[in-house]
Design an enzyme around this catalytic site. Structure first.
Site, short mmCIF file in Angstrom:
data_model
loop_
_atom_site.label_atom_id
_atom_site.label_comp_id
_atom_site.label_asym_id
_atom_site.label_seq_id
_atom_site.Cartn_x
_atom_site.Cartn_y
_atom_site.Cartn_z
N THR A 131 39.24 67.66 30.99
CA THR A 131 37.82 67.31 31.08
C THR A 131 37.42 66.67 29.77
O THR A 131 37.93 67.03 28.71
CB THR A 131 36.94 68.53 31.44
OG1 THR A 131 35.66 68.06 31.89
CG2 THR A 131 36.72 69.47 30.27
N CYS A 167 28.41 71.92 26.69
CA CYS A 167 29.13 72.51 27.82
C CYS A 167 30.38 73.23 27.33
O CYS A 167 30.88 72.95 26.23
CB CYS A 167 29.55 71.43 28.82
SG CYS A 167 28.18 70.53 29.55
N HIS A 192 34.03 73.29 34.12
CA HIS A 192 33.23 72.65 33.08
C HIS A 192 31.78 73.16 33.26
O HIS A 192 31.03 72.66 34.09
CB HIS A 192 33.32 71.13 33.27
CG HIS A 192 32.61 70.30 32.25
ND1 HIS A 192 33.15 69.15 31.74
CD2 HIS A 192 31.40 70.41 31.65
CE1 HIS A 192 32.30 68.59 30.87
NE2 HIS A 192 31.23 69.35 30.81
#
Lengths: 213, 165
Positions: free
Chosen positions: B26, B32, B49
């Site tokens: 990711t 995040c 995520h």
């Protein structure tokens, strides 16, 4: 109820006008700053999933220079002025007449960094004051912050508030361009305006378009 | 899951599970948190995520489990065990949760990074999954990629470059 479901084509047109007026003023400010002709493209207003938003301007991992701020007041949201590192370098070189400046060199806290922040400040200030005049809404911007980092890591801050409502964002994207001496049009940066979902009824009402929840 | 690509991408507020030799990745993690949970014997890894700490922050609409720590972590564990991972062997590596901006005014949402990290850790504790490595906090974005074959988490950030956990 998803706030996106209530958005009609007329609302997207209104948001396009918002982008048009805001970025138009910013382009004028920038023209004066650089003493060159800066144009803007017709704003694009799109409803897109977060994952797609994260891939704009070259991908979520792409290193960019960003000046961003929070908007508070009668309408809320986040605004980002985003350039590639190469574009930002060119900007500051012109502005400071320093042909060696680069944002790649992070150790030297060059005056170019504060110049970039100040330029972002001026541009977002003209965008927002135009928006405020147009809608007659009181908008209070926070102090703009400079960041040089991955696009996704930066823009995701603008999605946080929206993520409480949806997985889709209404993205008001305006591109500034400059016609170079050799007649090649180059991109001079993106303005992204990400309004918080709660602001849409206020803005549409202020501009005379009904919006039912 | 059984696609032929070598690298499976996980988007924001998204999750996926891979089996070696595939890797999972990711990019552009800011506030995040990227949570990797894996079974090193079965060589299966899941990644989520996470954007927000708690699903109670959702104000409307159907909830996307992968968006929140409190729903995303249990959801990826479920998907892992359904894919053949054994729950007692699961381990975790996490990265992200940066504080990219100061924003003196503004809502608590702008200071969400550390809260995301804390919420993820709490969920892993509840699930009794040990955290073997972490690279959290700071003020830089990260891109992460996990290889279930070696159980190594590769992390790239603009300021710190590459590192392996």
């Amino acid at each position: 109820m998803n706030y996106i479901d209530n958005i009609q084509p007329i609302h997207l047109d209104i948001l396009k006008e918002v982008g048009n007026i805001g970025a138009g003023h910013a382009a004028t400010s920038l023209s004066i700053l650089l003493n060159r002709r800066i144009d803007m493209k017709v704003p694009s207003v799109r409803i897109m999933p977060f994952s797609e938003m994260m891939e704009l301007t070259g991908g979520s991992e792409k290193e960019v220079v960003s000046v961003s701020l929070r908007i508070e007041g009668e309408a809320g949201g986040n605004m980002f002025f985003i350039l590639t590192v190469a574009e930002a370098d060119r900007f500051i070189r012109k502005l400071m007449s320093d042909h060696l400046f680069t944002f790649q060199n992070r150790e030297a806290q060059h005056i170019g960094f504060s110049a970039m922040q100040e330029m972002g400040n001026i541009l977002s200030g003209s965008y927002l004051s135009a928006l405020s005049d147009f809608t007659h809404l009181k908008l209070q911007p926070s102090v703009p912050e400079l960041a040089i980092d991955m696009f996704g890591a930066i823009i995701s801050y603008g999605l946080l508030e929206i993520s409480q409502y949806s997985d889709y964002a209404i993205v008001i994207d305006t591109v500034l361009t400059e016609l170079e001496d050799d007649n090649v049009e180059t991109v001079k940066g993106h303005f992204f305006l990400l309004l918080s979902p709660e602001s849409f009824p206020t803005i549409f009402e202020a501009l005379g378009a009904g919006y039912s929840e | 899951m059984n696609n032929v690509r070598d690298v499976v991408k996980v988007g924001i507020a998204d999750m996926n599970v891979v089996q070696a030799p595939e890797t999972i990745r990711t990019s552009g993690l800011g506030s995040c948190v990227g949570v990797v949970i894996y079974d090193e014997i079965a060589r299966i890894a899941g990644m989520v995520h996470v954007m927000l700490p708690d699903s109670s922050l959702a104000k409307s609409g159907a909830k996307n489990e992968a968006k929140f720590a409190d729903t995303g972590v249990p959801a990826i564990i479920k998907e892992l065990t359904q894919s053949g991972a054994r729950s007692f062997r699961l381990k975790a590596k996490i990265a992200g949760g940066a504080q990219m901006f100061q924003y003196k005014s503004g809502s608590d949402l702008m200071k969400i990074g550390p809260r995301n990290v804390e919420a993820v850790k709490q969920q892993l504790k509840i699930a009794r999954i040990p955290i073997l490595a972490e690279d959290v906090g700071g003020n830089s974005g990260r891109t992460i990629e996990f290889d279930p074959l070696t159980s190594i988490l590769h992390i790239r950030s603009v300021n710190k470059g590459e590192q392996q956990l």
